[in-house]
Design an enzyme around this catalytic site. Structure first.
Site, PDB file in Angstrom:
ATOM      1  N   PHE A 129       0.853  -1.186   0.000  1.00  0.00           N
ATOM      2  CA  PHE A 129       0.000   0.000   0.000  1.00  0.00           C
ATOM      3  C   PHE A 129       0.897   1.247   0.000  1.00  0.00           C
ATOM      4  O   PHE A 129       1.852   1.317   0.779  1.00  0.00           O
ATOM      5  CB  PHE A 129      -0.916  -0.019   1.221  1.00  0.00           C
ATOM      6  N   ASP A 199       0.806  -4.684   8.963  1.00  0.00           N
ATOM      7  CA  ASP A 199      -0.313  -3.791   8.675  1.00  0.00           C
ATOM      8  C   ASP A 199      -1.568  -4.647   8.498  1.00  0.00           C
ATOM      9  O   ASP A 199      -1.653  -5.449   7.573  1.00  0.00           O
ATOM     10  CB  ASP A 199      -0.013  -2.972   7.410  1.00  0.00           C
ATOM     11  N   TYR A 224     -11.713   2.189   9.633  1.00  0.00           N
ATOM     12  CA  TYR A 224     -12.875   2.520   8.799  1.00  0.00           C
ATOM     13  C   TYR A 224     -13.173   1.514   7.703  1.00  0.00           C
ATOM     14  O   TYR A 224     -14.098   1.709   6.938  1.00  0.00           O
ATOM     15  CB  TYR A 224     -12.697   3.914   8.173  1.00  0.00           C
ATOM     16  N   LYS A 225     -12.385   0.450   7.615  1.00  0.00           N
ATOM     17  CA  LYS A 225     -12.651  -0.546   6.560  1.00  0.00           C
ATOM     18  C   LYS A 225     -13.593  -1.621   7.109  1.00  0.00           C
ATOM     19  O   LYS A 225     -14.741  -1.330   7.395  1.00  0.00           O
ATOM     20  CB  LYS A 225     -11.323  -1.102   6.056  1.00  0.00           C
ATOM     21  N   ARG A 373     -12.340  -4.540  -7.466  1.00  0.00           N
ATOM     22  CA  ARG A 373     -12.273  -5.123  -6.119  1.00  0.00           C
ATOM     23  C   ARG A 373     -13.659  -5.191  -5.502  1.00  0.00           C
ATOM     24  O   ARG A 373     -14.416  -4.220  -5.572  1.00  0.00           O
ATOM     25  CB  ARG A 373     -11.422  -4.192  -5.235  1.00  0.00           C
TER      26      ARG A 373
HETATM   27  C1  LIG Z   1      -6.261   1.621   3.962  1.00  0.00           C
HETATM   28  C2  LIG Z   1      -4.827   1.358   4.282  1.00  0.00           C
HETATM   29  C3  LIG Z   1      -4.078   2.330   4.951  1.00  0.00           C
HETATM   30  C4  LIG Z   1      -4.723   3.656   5.269  1.00  0.00           C
HETATM   31  O1  LIG Z   1      -3.939   4.547   5.931  1.00  0.00           O
HETATM   32  P1  LIG Z   1      -4.591   5.923   6.410  1.00  0.00           P
HETATM   33  O2  LIG Z   1      -3.562   6.540   7.232  1.00  0.00           O
HETATM   34  O3  LIG Z   1      -5.854   5.582   7.128  1.00  0.00           O
HETATM   35  O4  LIG Z   1      -4.933   6.720   5.190  1.00  0.00           O
HETATM   36  C5  LIG Z   1      -2.767   2.027   5.266  1.00  0.00           C
HETATM   37  N1  LIG Z   1      -2.215   0.831   4.935  1.00  0.00           N
HETATM   38  C6  LIG Z   1      -2.923  -0.121   4.271  1.00  0.00           C
HETATM   39  C7  LIG Z   1      -2.309  -1.424   3.932  1.00  0.00           C
HETATM   40  C8  LIG Z   1      -4.252   0.129   3.919  1.00  0.00           C
HETATM   41  O5  LIG Z   1      -4.950  -0.775   3.256  1.00  0.00           O
END
Ligand SMILES: *Cc1c(COP(=O)(O)O)cnc(C)c1O
Length: 414
Positions: A129, A199, A224-225, A373
């Protein structure tokens, strides 16, 4: 795994006997929408609105500043963290809800670097990511002697050399849903004296995670996911109890101080996980997240895992049966243990196809360069939903509807 297709009547019959069926009504989803994007932004639990309303009217409105104590706002990061801990196989005092995933990555990467001799390598994987990769480089730019090494997945093991301080990896990959072997990788890293920062953004609320059994040192994840905490909800971070005394946050804000309200000039880190806090918690967001986590705590997680497996298999089977020959290529691993809870296909016209699908009320998302997705979220998705989503996709392909959607606007959120 055998692909099992269904008729609409069969899908409905499965919904009728679904032990999680009642949870669907616990979410406020718009009529006519099939929501397959809970892996990007979970929908609001119905309890979030009344909870925030009460917080604003009573705790904020009546209690005012007294609510930091009287409503225990000050204890919320640890309290919500403790609840999240129970979802990821951690002890309550090993998790706090705070900041964003990005900020938490920065804090834990930098903390893990301290006190190690140069060269200190942050090992990570290409295609992670973006924020994870950007932050690895950001940490390297602020600390002398730190370098980032991003390698292909199959090179990770060979790249675990004695100069590696931290291995930064997603447990479940945000595009492909490929899941890594958390326990095995953690152990391999430990053998060379490195720690893994996992992560969990696409794992928490999506697949079973047991940080304790896997021997994990550090982890971060998103609120939030799959956890449904609301747009921009606070994230969480985990540090194993045995490591807490040795790790220091580089963001030495007052909320991580041993005694913030002593207002001392000198920083002294709190003794436990609280040392990884930084500033005043965003109470409205944090309490919306808590409402969502409370709902998770009611759920039989084995039933969630079983339904996720069935929904995923149904989606894959219907895609083959109904959209076969339309050039969709499954890029997610099929085997349950090797993947998360979203399913991804590549298609050369993926962007336009997804826009056409969204226009029909079937909401998934598109990821560059060509990936569609779909989040499989058992709390509010049913078998009929998945069945209908594939039928909608079939209609779009057979009618050529997708050709009429406008091309992509640069910079828009996908
Ligand atoms: C969604 C996601 C993030 C999001 O980071 P934010 O700081 O909330 O924007 C980080 N790492 C991964 C792997 C994600 O899927």
């Amino acid at each position: 795994m055998t692909a099992v297709t269904m008729t609409l009547a069969q899908a409905r019959a499965w919904d009728d006997t679904d032990p999680l069926r009642s949870f669907r009504d616990r979410f406020a989803l718009p009529a006519g929408v099939i929501y397959l994007d809970g892996n990007s932004l979970g929908p609001p639990p119905r309890s979030a609105g009344p909870s925030l309303d009460r917080v604003i009217r009573v705790e904020w409105g009546q209690g005012l500043v007294r609510s930091w104590n009287d409503a225990n706002w000050i204890g919320a990061p640890a309290r919500v963290g403790g609840k999240i801990a129970s979802l990821i196989g951690a002890a309550a005092d090993e998790v706090v809800a705070a900041d964003s995933t990005s900020v938490n990555i920065f804090k834990l990467l930098a903390a893990a670097m301290a006190g190690r001799p140069a060269p200190r390598v942050i090992l990570t994987a290409k295609g992670e990511f973006p924020t994870d990769l950007y932050l690895a480089h950001g940490v390297a730019a602020t600390l002398p002697g730190v370098v980032v090494r991003a390698v292909e997945d199959d090179e990770i093991e060979a790249s675990l050399t004695a100069d590696v301080a931290v291995l930064l990896l997603s447990h479940v990959h945000y595009k492909t849903a490929a899941r890594r072997d958390m326990a095995a990788i953690t152990q391999r890293a430990r053998a060379v004296g490195a720690v893994v920062l996992w992560d969990l953004s696409h794992s928490a609320g999506a697949v079973e995670v047991d940080l304790t059994a896997s021997g994990v040192d550090m982890a971060v994840g998103c609120g939030y996911k799959f956890l449904n905490g609301g747009p921009g909800a606070p994230a969480f971070l985990f540090v194993a109890r045995r490591l807490q005394p040795t790790l220091r946050s580089p963001l030495t804000g007052w909320m991580g101080h041993v005694d913030p309200f002593a207002f001392r000039d000198d920083y002294e880190a709190a003794s436990g996980i609280a040392r990884f806090l930084c500033g005043t918690p965003p109470m409205l967001s944090l309490l919306a997240l808590e409402a969502a986590i409370d709902l998770w705590l009611e759920v039989d997680r084995q039933a969630v895992a079983q339904k996720a497996e069935r929904l995923w298999s149904l989606m894959a089977a219907q895609m083959e049966a109904r959209c076969g020959g339309q050039d969709f290529k499954l890029i997610s691993p099929r085997e349950t243990a090797l993947r998360g809870s979203h399913i991804a296909y590549s298609h050369a016209n993926g962007f336009q196809i997804m826009q056409a699908l969204i226009a029909r009320g079937v909401i998934g998302d598109f990821r560059d360069p060509d990936i569609l997705r779909f989040g499989i979220t058992p709390l509010y998705l049913g078998y009929e939903d998945v069945w209908r989503a594939v039928e909608a996709l079939r209609e779009i392909m057979l009618s050529g509807d997708w050709r009429r959607t406008p091309p992509r606007v640069a910079g828009a959120v996908t």
